[in-house]
Design a protein around this motif. Structure first.
Motif, PDB file in Angstrom:
ATOM      1  N   SER A  29       0.793  -1.295   0.024  1.00  0.00           N
ATOM      2  CA  SER A  29       0.084   0.087  -0.030  1.00  0.00           C
ATOM      3  C   SER A  29       0.835   1.347  -0.033  1.00  0.00           C
ATOM      4  O   SER A  29       0.316   2.308  -0.450  1.00  0.00           O
ATOM      5  N   PHE A  30       2.056   1.227   0.505  1.00  0.00           N
ATOM      6  CA  PHE A  30       3.031   2.324   0.526  1.00  0.00           C
ATOM      7  C   PHE A  30       3.631   2.516  -1.268  1.00  0.00           C
ATOM      8  O   PHE A  30       4.380   3.397  -1.083  1.00  0.00           O
ATOM      9  N   ARG A  31       3.370   1.496  -2.092  1.00  0.00           N
ATOM     10  CA  ARG A  31       3.860   1.654  -3.284  1.00  0.00           C
ATOM     11  C   ARG A  31       5.593   1.808  -3.227  1.00  0.00           C
ATOM     12  O   ARG A  31       5.926   2.862  -3.766  1.00  0.00           O
ATOM     13  N   PRO A  32       6.313   1.082  -2.548  1.00  0.00           N
ATOM     14  CA  PRO A  32       7.675   1.189  -2.804  1.00  0.00           C
ATOM     15  C   PRO A  32       8.369   0.853  -3.841  1.00  0.00           C
ATOM     16  O   PRO A  32       7.697   0.123  -4.742  1.00  0.00           O
ATOM     17  N   GLN A  33       9.561   1.409  -4.274  1.00  0.00           N
ATOM     18  CA  GLN A  33      10.295   1.205  -5.457  1.00  0.00           C
ATOM     19  C   GLN A  33      10.645  -0.278  -5.483  1.00  0.00           C
ATOM     20  O   GLN A  33      10.980  -0.718  -6.548  1.00  0.00           O
ATOM     21  N   SER A  34      10.959  -0.631  -4.333  1.00  0.00           N
ATOM     22  CA  SER A  34      11.724  -2.238  -4.053  1.00  0.00           C
ATOM     23  C   SER A  34      10.413  -3.172  -4.533  1.00  0.00           C
ATOM     24  O   SER A  34       9.407  -2.815  -4.240  1.00  0.00           O
ATOM     25  N   THR A  35      11.181  -4.219  -4.912  1.00  0.00           N
ATOM     26  CA  THR A  35      10.330  -5.528  -5.207  1.00  0.00           C
ATOM     27  C   THR A  35       9.908  -5.958  -4.103  1.00  0.00           C
ATOM     28  O   THR A  35      10.566  -6.249  -3.043  1.00  0.00           O
ATOM     29  N   ILE A  36       8.537  -6.600  -3.834  1.00  0.00           N
ATOM     30  CA  ILE A  36       8.208  -7.071  -2.500  1.00  0.00           C
ATOM     31  C   ILE A  36       8.207  -8.624  -2.920  1.00  0.00           C
ATOM     32  O   ILE A  36       7.424  -9.113  -3.598  1.00  0.00           O
ATOM     33  N   ILE A  37       9.052  -9.183  -2.204  1.00  0.00           N
ATOM     34  CA  ILE A  37       8.982 -11.048  -2.137  1.00  0.00           C
ATOM     35  C   ILE A  37       8.220 -11.465  -1.081  1.00  0.00           C
ATOM     36  O   ILE A  37       8.758 -11.197   0.075  1.00  0.00           O
ATOM     37  N   ALA A  38       7.158 -11.949  -1.150  1.00  0.00           N
ATOM     38  CA  ALA A  38       6.544 -12.429  -0.086  1.00  0.00           C
ATOM     39  C   ALA A  38       6.390 -14.150  -0.337  1.00  0.00           C
ATOM     40  O   ALA A  38       5.932 -14.485  -1.073  1.00  0.00           O
ATOM     41  N   ALA A  39       6.804 -14.534   0.924  1.00  0.00           N
ATOM     42  CA  ALA A  39       7.003 -16.070   1.234  1.00  0.00           C
ATOM     43  C   ALA A  39       5.888 -16.516   1.923  1.00  0.00           C
ATOM     44  O   ALA A  39       5.428 -15.965   3.127  1.00  0.00           O
ATOM     45  N   ALA A  40       5.051 -17.654   1.372  1.00  0.00           N
ATOM     46  CA  ALA A  40       4.020 -17.930   1.848  1.00  0.00           C
ATOM     47  C   ALA A  40       4.077 -19.289   1.891  1.00  0.00           C
ATOM     48  O   ALA A  40       4.748 -20.095   1.121  1.00  0.00           O
ATOM     49  N   HIS A  41       3.486 -20.349   3.116  1.00  0.00           N
ATOM     50  CA  HIS A  41       3.429 -21.488   3.263  1.00  0.00           C
ATOM     51  C   HIS A  41       2.065 -22.152   2.473  1.00  0.00           C
ATOM     52  O   HIS A  41       2.173 -23.324   2.125  1.00  0.00           O
ATOM     53  N   ASP A  42       1.279 -21.659   2.137  1.00  0.00           N
ATOM     54  CA  ASP A  42      -0.286 -21.967   1.702  1.00  0.00           C
ATOM     55  C   ASP A  42      -0.192 -21.540   0.234  1.00  0.00           C
ATOM     56  O   ASP A  42       0.290 -20.190  -0.206  1.00  0.00           O
ATOM     57  N   VAL A  43      -0.808 -22.257  -0.844  1.00  0.00           N
ATOM     58  CA  VAL A  43      -0.523 -22.133  -2.193  1.00  0.00           C
ATOM     59  C   VAL A  43      -1.833 -21.127  -2.306  1.00  0.00           C
ATOM     60  O   VAL A  43      -1.695 -20.282  -3.216  1.00  0.00           O
ATOM     61  N   GLY A  44      -2.822 -21.201  -1.748  1.00  0.00           N
ATOM     62  CA  GLY A  44      -3.926 -20.368  -1.882  1.00  0.00           C
ATOM     63  C   GLY A  44      -3.361 -18.770  -1.566  1.00  0.00           C
ATOM     64  O   GLY A  44      -3.940 -17.975  -2.318  1.00  0.00           O
ATOM     65  N   VAL A  45      -2.681 -18.650  -0.403  1.00  0.00           N
ATOM     66  CA  VAL A  45      -2.213 -17.275  -0.051  1.00  0.00           C
ATOM     67  C   VAL A  45      -1.150 -16.752  -1.179  1.00  0.00           C
ATOM     68  O   VAL A  45      -1.361 -15.688  -1.761  1.00  0.00           O
ATOM     69  N   GLN A  46      -0.339 -17.578  -1.618  1.00  0.00           N
ATOM     70  CA  GLN A  46       0.418 -17.399  -2.958  1.00  0.00           C
ATOM     71  C   GLN A  46      -0.298 -16.811  -3.989  1.00  0.00           C
ATOM     72  O   GLN A  46       0.008 -15.724  -4.568  1.00  0.00           O
ATOM     73  N   PRO A  49       5.043 -13.454  -5.296  1.00  0.00           N
ATOM     74  CA  PRO A  49       4.853 -14.453  -4.270  1.00  0.00           C
ATOM     75  C   PRO A  49       5.894 -15.590  -4.496  1.00  0.00           C
ATOM     76  O   PRO A  49       5.892 -16.071  -5.592  1.00  0.00           O
ATOM     77  N   ILE A  50       6.428 -16.222  -3.256  1.00  0.00           N
ATOM     78  CA  ILE A  50       7.070 -17.427  -3.603  1.00  0.00           C
ATOM     79  C   ILE A  50       6.696 -18.465  -2.527  1.00  0.00           C
ATOM     80  O   ILE A  50       6.201 -17.979  -1.382  1.00  0.00           O
ATOM     81  N   LEU A  51       6.677 -19.678  -2.816  1.00  0.00           N
ATOM     82  CA  LEU A  51       6.288 -20.841  -2.146  1.00  0.00           C
ATOM     83  C   LEU A  51       7.493 -21.124  -1.144  1.00  0.00           C
ATOM     84  O   LEU A  51       8.608 -21.574  -1.836  1.00  0.00           O
ATOM     85  N   VAL A  52       7.381 -21.429   0.059  1.00  0.00           N
ATOM     86  CA  VAL A  52       8.450 -21.904   0.915  1.00  0.00           C
ATOM     87  C   VAL A  52       7.754 -22.876   2.089  1.00  0.00           C
ATOM     88  O   VAL A  52       6.797 -22.953   2.388  1.00  0.00           O
ATOM     89  N   LEU A  53       8.677 -23.829   2.351  1.00  0.00           N
ATOM     90  CA  LEU A  53       8.338 -24.766   3.484  1.00  0.00           C
ATOM     91  C   LEU A  53       8.229 -24.109   4.754  1.00  0.00           C
ATOM     92  O   LEU A  53       8.862 -23.338   5.213  1.00  0.00           O
ATOM     93  N   LYS A  54       7.221 -24.701   5.481  1.00  0.00           N
ATOM     94  CA  LYS A  54       6.937 -24.092   7.032  1.00  0.00           C
ATOM     95  C   LYS A  54       8.215 -24.601   7.943  1.00  0.00           C
ATOM     96  O   LYS A  54       8.595 -25.551   7.908  1.00  0.00           O
ATOM     97  N   GLN A  55       8.745 -23.688   8.540  1.00  0.00           N
ATOM     98  CA  GLN A  55       9.906 -23.601   9.493  1.00  0.00           C
ATOM     99  C   GLN A  55       9.319 -23.192  10.932  1.00  0.00           C
ATOM    100  O   GLN A  55       8.665 -22.322  10.955  1.00  0.00           O
ATOM    101  N   GLN A  56       9.937 -24.061  11.776  1.00  0.00           N
ATOM    102  CA  GLN A  56       9.418 -23.689  13.319  1.00  0.00           C
ATOM    103  C   GLN A  56      10.463 -22.540  13.860  1.00  0.00           C
ATOM    104  O   GLN A  56      10.350 -21.586  14.553  1.00  0.00           O
TER     105      GLN A  56
END
Length: 109
Positions: free
Chosen positions: A27-44, A55-62
Motif C-alpha cells: 500500500s506504500f507503493r515502494p520502489q523495491s520489489t516485494i518478495i512475499a514468502a507464503a506456506h499456503d498455495v492459496g495465499v501465494q 509471491p514465492i512458496l516456501v516450506l513451513k519452518q518452526q
C-alpha cells in the motif's frame, strides 16, 4: 518502505501467513520489489494479484532463522537480487501466528 528507499534495497522480503503484511507494505507503493514468502498455495495465488508483490512458496519452518535462510535461498536460486546487494527482511518470531510481524533486518545476499 522508507528504510528500503534510504539504503537503496532492491527487495523487501517478508514472510506472510495470510498475506496481510505483503498487502500493507504494498500500500506504500515502494520502489523495491516485494518478495512475499507464503506456506499456503492459496495465499501465494492471492498475493500474485497484489501490486509490486512477487509471491514465492516456501516450506513451513518452526525456527525463524531457518525460515529466513529458506527465503534467501529462494531469492538466490531465482536470481531475484544481485549477489552482494542488501535487502530488507521482515518477519515475525512466531511462524504460525498471524499478525506477529516484529522483526526488520537488513540482510546481505
Amino acid at each position: 518502505a522508507a528504510l528500503a528507499f534510504r539504503i537503496g534495497a532492491p527487495i523487501i522480503a517478508l514472510g506472510s501467513i495470510t498475506g496481510q503484511t505483503a498487502r500493507m507494505i504494498s500500500s506504500f507503493r515502494p520502489q523495491s520489489t516485494i518478495i512475499a514468502a507464503a506456506h499456503d498455495v492459496g495465499v501465494q495465488n492471492q498475493l500474485a494479484l497484489v501490486w509490486g508483490v512477487v509471491p514465492i512458496l516456501v516450506l513451513k519452518q518452526q525456527n525463524p532463522d531457518q525460515f529466513q535462510d529458506g527465503v534467501l535461498s529462494q531469492i538466490k536460486k531465482n536470481n531475484l537480487a544481485e549477489p552482494g546487494s542488501n535487502i530488507i527482511f521482515v518477519a515475525g518470531r512466531v511462524s504460525d501466528t498471524s499478525a506477529s510481524t516484529d522483526t526488520v533486518k537488513v540482510v546481505s545476499i
